[in-house]
Design an enzyme around this catalytic site. Structure first.
Site, PDB file in Angstrom:
ATOM      1  N   ASN A 248      65.013 -20.815 -67.309  1.00 14.67           N
ATOM      2  CA  ASN A 248      66.236 -20.052 -67.066  1.00 14.67           C
ATOM      3  C   ASN A 248      65.873 -18.932 -66.108  1.00 14.67           C
ATOM      4  OD1 ASN A 248      66.667 -20.875 -70.239  1.00 14.67           O
ATOM      5  ND2 ASN A 248      68.573 -20.723 -69.124  1.00 14.67           N
TER       6      ASN A 248
ATOM      7  N   CYS B 143      65.471 -27.607 -70.365  1.00 12.93           N
ATOM      8  CA  CYS B 143      66.241 -28.627 -71.075  1.00 12.93           C
ATOM      9  C   CYS B 143      65.281 -29.754 -71.439  1.00 12.93           C
ATOM     10  CB  CYS B 143      67.374 -29.139 -70.205  1.00 12.93           C
ATOM     11  SG  CYS B 143      68.241 -30.529 -70.957  1.00 12.93           S
TER      12      CYS B 143
ATOM     13  N   HIS C 262      75.155 -20.288 -65.297  1.00 10.24           N
ATOM     14  CA  HIS C 262      73.934 -20.468 -66.109  1.00 10.24           C
ATOM     15  C   HIS C 262      72.856 -21.022 -65.180  1.00 10.24           C
ATOM     16  CE1 HIS C 262      71.848 -21.755 -69.933  1.00 10.24           C
ATOM     17  NE2 HIS C 262      71.351 -22.653 -69.116  1.00 10.24           N
TER      18      HIS C 262
ATOM     19  N   ARG D 197      67.914 -19.492 -77.741  1.00 10.92           N
ATOM     20  CA  ARG D 197      68.326 -20.900 -77.803  1.00 10.92           C
ATOM     21  C   ARG D 197      67.699 -21.698 -76.635  1.00 10.92           C
ATOM     22  NH1 ARG D 197      70.345 -25.000 -74.939  1.00 10.92           N
ATOM     23  NH2 ARG D 197      71.705 -23.551 -73.843  1.00 10.92           N
ATOM     24  N   ASP D 198      68.218 -21.496 -75.445  1.00  6.32           N
ATOM     25  CA  ASP D 198      67.761 -22.306 -74.302  1.00  6.32           C
ATOM     26  C   ASP D 198      66.282 -22.075 -74.029  1.00  6.32           C
ATOM     27  OD1 ASP D 198      68.015 -24.074 -72.238  1.00  6.32           O
ATOM     28  OD2 ASP D 198      69.282 -22.828 -70.984  1.00  6.32           O
TER      29      ASP D 198
ATOM     30  N   HIS E 163      69.200 -21.847 -63.458  1.00  9.83           N
ATOM     31  CA  HIS E 163      67.789 -22.080 -63.787  1.00  9.83           C
ATOM     32  C   HIS E 163      66.972 -21.838 -62.518  1.00  9.83           C
ATOM     33  CE1 HIS E 163      67.423 -23.928 -67.904  1.00  9.83           C
ATOM     34  NE2 HIS E 163      68.725 -23.767 -67.790  1.00  9.83           N
TER      35      HIS E 163
HETATM   36 ZN    ZN Z   1      69.862 -24.008 -69.535  1.00 10.05          ZN
END
Ligand code: ZN
Length: 323
Positions: free
Chosen positions: A253, A244, A211, A19-20, A213
């Site tokens: 990430n 993002c 989460h 996803r990310d 980065h």
């Molecule tokens: Zn993220």
């Protein structure tokens, strides 16, 4: 206090690459490629995979096929295949796709929330309440992801009080986990600890996930800082891909195999098979057609020959430590 002795023995990693990671890549993978990647991840022992997001395909075209991916992946027992959704419509699509958990996502700054999900924080919170209500009827976990907690690319510092107010509302709705996103890599170890301790002081029992980065290189240092204050859940992305699309300067990430390598070397268990993770990261590199930011994929696993078997000297060194 002796440094680095009071750390969790085990850590849970959620793989957010599908996803990310993929949503910030120019090259769009086919549905079949995404499914093959997730199926390969199943063999690494991973227990949580963020499969995709249910957002408007106009805003994130890379995620337009999330329902098809959910429908065709091989699901292993005990693995949580989750999705993120910004509103009730997205959550309903996640329920229809049989996601095991749905994370509502919103930002802790108005400008980033407008940029990311095109609504105010108040509107996101009321959407979260609708999502929570609907998920309760479907017996699917309701979780929340907060963006830009450690700094917003548009507004700078985010007041802790605002983060606390948002968390308070989400917990009242029944959120089972709050993920703290360092969306654009503005965190540093002292800030990570200050915010986590500030949240714990107000909500001692809140299940927190970080989460991080690595946009400015502090990703793994922030993991260590969070470990020191008892956080044992982290998001990471194969090869360190991701970012993002609605926040300037957001790539990266933290890299799953780099994080797992560090944790394993420290004697912290993740339940993951590192050589298999590296294989998956190589697959990501092939699929995307460019080098990934991860380091272990280049340097190799410490003390291992390329097929993942420990070198004899490594075993001897470990035995020496143990005695
Ligand atoms: Zn993220």
């Amino acid at each position: 206090m002796i440094p680095l002795t009071n750390l969790p023995n085990t850590v849970s990693i959620r793989e957010v690459g599908p996803r990310d990671g993929l949503q910030n890549e120019d090259r769009m993978l086919t549905t079949a490629q995404k499914i093959a990647l997730i199926n390969a991840l199943n063999d690494t022992g991973i227990k949580q995979i963020e499969v995709g997001s249910f957002v408007h395909p106009r805003f994130v075209p890379q995620m337009a096929d999330t329902a098809e991916v959910f429908a065709q992946i091989e699901r292993r027992p005990g693995v949580i295949y989750s999705a993120i959704a910004p509103n009730l419509k997205g959550a309903q699509r996640a329920i229809a796709a049989r996601a095991d958990a749905v994370q509502v996502f919103l930002s802790t700054s108005e400008s980033h929330n407008q940029s990311n999900v095109k609504m105010s924080i108040a509107d996101s919170l009321s959407a979260a309440a609708d999502i929570a209500h609907t998920l309760k009827e479907s017996a699917i976990s309701f979780e929340a992801v907060l963006s830009v907690v450690f700094g917003c690319p548009f507004e700078g510092d985010v007041p802790l009080e605002r983060v606390l107010l948002i968390i308070e509302r989400l917990l009242a709705m029944g959120a089972e986990q709050i993920t703290l996103g360092d969306t654009t890599g503005m965190a540093h170890p002292r800030l990570v600890q200050a915010i986590i301790l500030g949240i714990r002081e107000r909500f001692p029992q809140v299940p927190l996930r970080l989460h991080p980065h690595s946009a400015r290189g502090a990703g793994l240092a922030n993991v260590l800082a969070a470990l020191e204050v008892g956080v044992d859940r982290f998001d990471a992305s194969l090869g360190g891909i991701g970012g993002c699309p609605f926040a300037p300067g957001a790539p990266g990430n933290i890299c799953t195999e780099d994080a797992v390598h560090m944790l394993h070397e420290m004697g912290i268990d993740t339940g993951l098979n590192l050589p298999k993770l590296v294989e998956c990261a190589r697959r990501v590199e092939e699929l995307l057609g460019h080098e990934v930011p991860g380091q272990v994929i280049k340097a190799g696993i410490c003390g291992h020959i390329p097929n993942g078997e420990p070198r004899p000297w490594r075993a001897a060194a470990k035995a020496l430590y143990a005695s």
